[in-house]
Design an enzyme around this catalytic site. Structure first.
Site, PDB file in Angstrom:
ATOM      1  N   HIS A  75       0.800  -1.235   0.000  1.00 61.55           N
ATOM      2  CA  HIS A  75       0.000   0.000   0.000  1.00 61.55           C
ATOM      3  C   HIS A  75       0.831   1.282   0.000  1.00 61.55           C
ATOM      4  O   HIS A  75       0.275   2.366   0.087  1.00 61.55           O
ATOM      5  CB  HIS A  75      -0.946   0.011   1.214  1.00 61.55           C
ATOM      6  CG  HIS A  75      -1.892  -1.150   1.212  1.00 61.55           C
ATOM      7  ND1 HIS A  75      -1.599  -2.346   1.820  1.00 61.55           N
ATOM      8  CD2 HIS A  75      -3.110  -1.300   0.636  1.00 61.55           C
ATOM      9  CE1 HIS A  75      -2.600  -3.189   1.651  1.00 61.55           C
ATOM     10  NE2 HIS A  75      -3.529  -2.592   0.930  1.00 61.55           N
ATOM     11  N   ARG A 107      -3.307  16.518   5.525  1.00 64.79           N
ATOM     12  CA  ARG A 107      -2.544  16.985   6.689  1.00 64.79           C
ATOM     13  C   ARG A 107      -1.085  16.579   6.557  1.00 64.79           C
ATOM     14  O   ARG A 107      -0.191  17.289   7.000  1.00 64.79           O
ATOM     15  CB  ARG A 107      -3.103  16.386   7.973  1.00 64.79           C
ATOM     16  CG  ARG A 107      -4.278  17.114   8.533  1.00 64.79           C
ATOM     17  CD  ARG A 107      -3.842  18.405   9.224  1.00 64.79           C
ATOM     18  NE  ARG A 107      -5.013  19.041   9.800  1.00 64.79           N
ATOM     19  CZ  ARG A 107      -5.046  20.273  10.252  1.00 64.79           C
ATOM     20  NH1 ARG A 107      -3.980  21.032  10.213  1.00 64.79           N
ATOM     21  NH2 ARG A 107      -6.153  20.750  10.756  1.00 64.79           N
ATOM     22  N   VAL A 167      -0.512  12.030  14.893  1.00 66.80           N
ATOM     23  CA  VAL A 167      -0.915  13.404  15.192  1.00 66.80           C
ATOM     24  C   VAL A 167      -2.346  13.574  14.679  1.00 66.80           C
ATOM     25  O   VAL A 167      -2.582  13.552  13.471  1.00 66.80           O
ATOM     26  CB  VAL A 167       0.051  14.442  14.575  1.00 66.80           C
ATOM     27  CG1 VAL A 167       1.339  14.516  15.376  1.00 66.80           C
ATOM     28  CG2 VAL A 167       0.393  14.129  13.122  1.00 66.80           C
ATOM     29  N   GLY A 168      -3.294  13.686  15.590  1.00 70.33           N
ATOM     30  CA  GLY A 168      -4.682  13.720  15.148  1.00 70.33           C
ATOM     31  C   GLY A 168      -5.565  14.513  16.089  1.00 70.33           C
ATOM     32  O   GLY A 168      -5.080  15.300  16.902  1.00 70.33           O
ATOM     33  N   GLU A 196     -10.702   8.636  20.257  1.00 70.93           N
ATOM     34  CA  GLU A 196     -10.265   8.777  18.857  1.00 70.93           C
ATOM     35  C   GLU A 196     -10.415   7.394  18.222  1.00 70.93           C
ATOM     36  O   GLU A 196     -11.153   6.572  18.762  1.00 70.93           O
ATOM     37  CB  GLU A 196      -8.843   9.382  18.766  1.00 70.93           C
ATOM     38  CG  GLU A 196      -7.806   8.728  19.631  1.00 70.93           C
ATOM     39  CD  GLU A 196      -7.204   7.491  19.029  1.00 70.93           C
ATOM     40  OE1 GLU A 196      -6.449   7.623  18.067  1.00 70.93           O
ATOM     41  OE2 GLU A 196      -7.442   6.371  19.538  1.00 70.93           O
ATOM     42  N   MET A 197      -9.744   7.111  17.124  1.00 72.46           N
ATOM     43  CA  MET A 197     -10.069   5.875  16.411  1.00 72.46           C
ATOM     44  C   MET A 197      -8.854   5.051  15.955  1.00 72.46           C
ATOM     45  O   MET A 197      -9.019   4.135  15.144  1.00 72.46           O
ATOM     46  CB  MET A 197     -10.966   6.205  15.197  1.00 72.46           C
ATOM     47  CG  MET A 197     -12.256   6.899  15.599  1.00 72.46           C
ATOM     48  SD  MET A 197     -13.391   7.144  14.231  1.00 72.46           S
ATOM     49  CE  MET A 197     -13.950   5.481  13.958  1.00 72.46           C
ATOM     50  N   ASP A 218     -13.437  18.540  20.198  1.00 67.36           N
ATOM     51  CA  ASP A 218     -14.807  18.689  20.714  1.00 67.36           C
ATOM     52  C   ASP A 218     -14.895  17.949  22.047  1.00 67.36           C
ATOM     53  O   ASP A 218     -14.040  17.127  22.357  1.00 67.36           O
ATOM     54  CB  ASP A 218     -15.827  18.124  19.720  1.00 67.36           C
ATOM     55  CG  ASP A 218     -15.509  16.705  19.301  1.00 67.36           C
ATOM     56  OD1 ASP A 218     -14.500  16.500  18.597  1.00 67.36           O
ATOM     57  OD2 ASP A 218     -16.244  15.787  19.698  1.00 67.36           O
TER      58      ASP A 218
HETATM   59  N1  HPA Z   1     -14.968  10.170  18.242  1.00 63.77           N
HETATM   60  C1  HPA Z   1     -13.950   9.590  17.602  1.00 63.77           C
HETATM   61  N2  HPA Z   1     -12.935  10.272  17.106  1.00 63.77           N
HETATM   62  C2  HPA Z   1     -12.946  11.616  17.244  1.00 63.77           C
HETATM   63  C3  HPA Z   1     -13.984  12.262  17.895  1.00 63.77           C
HETATM   64  C4  HPA Z   1     -15.035  11.504  18.419  1.00 63.77           C
HETATM   65  O1  HPA Z   1     -15.981  12.019  19.010  1.00 63.77           O
HETATM   66  N3  HPA Z   1     -13.717  13.601  17.849  1.00 63.77           N
HETATM   67  C5  HPA Z   1     -12.540  13.735  17.198  1.00 63.77           C
HETATM   68  N4  HPA Z   1     -12.070  12.545  16.838  1.00 63.77           N
END
Ligand code: HPA
Length: 244
Positions: free
Chosen positions: A4, A24, A88-89, A179-180, A204
């Site tokens: 990839h 980014r 970095v996120g 985050e994810m 947020d």
């Molecule tokens: N959930 C998952 N990832 C995120 C969120 C969230 O609410 N806000 C910014 N990244």
């Protein structure tokens, strides 16, 4: 090239900054790196290598979610001999003590993902950050008076989570943000005996509903980049590698 990533061997630096968004990665390369060279555009997942204060650094997009970062981190560690990845996120805050615009240095990552089940069966592995990267990012924040907090992240497979109570349950257990990607990244760093850290600006607040403006997000992203780049340079200096 790997499956990839379309880079030749040696085109990717030992230290990689990994935003989710490939644009980014381009912004990081154009804003912070000297002489950046693009080495990847497979699937639009842009990757660049340049130098920062004389240290070779790459910026590689990861995409969103643990399967996506898992693919890129695996190939970077296994095929390009990358020593350290700093994600970095952005993240959402869970703890009341965390404010939007803070930067969370993810010490550990809980997850609702089943990705580690084939690895560990019934055992719940605890994905954790590299201590040296964590302390270097923390020290950089202290010296530069940047708003960093250290603690746990929740790496969720759901951005739109149908479980409406999980955020406050995890907040009750001291988890700072959601985050994810971090849990998969930390697990792969452990698998390959490499280093990883997730550094996330708070965009947020899931409990208070507070949100950042586009301008605040940009400023916060710059604070985060200073911490991430400083951590990489300090690591490089400690590892005693030649610059350039
Ligand atoms: N959930 C998952 N990832 C995120 C969120 C969230 O609410 N806000 C910014 N990244």
């Amino acid at each position: 090239m790997s499956t990839h990533i379309g880079a030749a061997p040696g085109q990717i630096a030992p230290y990689v900054l990994m935003p989710g968004d490939p644009y980014r990665a381009r912004w990081i390369a154009e804003t912070f790196l000297e002489d950046p060279v693009q080495y990847n555009d497979v699937r639009g997942m842009l990757g660049y290598t340049g130098t920062y204060r004389g240290v070779p650094v790459s910026a590689q997009g990861s995409g969103m979610g643990q399967p996506s970062i898992g693919i890129y981190a695996h190939e970077l560690f296994s095929e390009y001999d990358v020593r350290a990845i700093v994600r970095v996120g952005t993240c959402g805050a869970l703890a009341e003590s965390v404010k939007v615009r803070d930067v969370i240095l993810g010490q550990a990552a809980s997850t609702d993902s089943s990705m580690n089940r084939p690895r560990f069966g019934d055992v719940t592995f605890a994905p954790a950050a590299d201590f040296d990267l964590l302390r270097f990012a923390w020290e950089a924040a202290q010296e530069k008076l940047l708003p960093a907090v250290v603690g746990g992240l929740f790496s969720s497979d759901q951005f739109y989570n149908p479980n409406t109570t999980i955020a406050s349950t995890l907040a009750d257990y001291g988890v700072l943000g959601v985050e994810m990607e971090a849990a998969a990244l930390y697990t792969l760093a452990a698998q390959f005996s490499r280093r990883a850290l997730a550094v996330c600006t708070v965009s947020d607040h899931l409990i208070t509903g507070e949100e950042t403006s586009a301008a605040e997000r940009q400023e916060s992203f710059e604070d985060m980049m200073v911490m991430a780049l400083d951590a990489v340079v300090r690591l490089h200096d400690e590892e005693g590698q030649d610059r350039g």
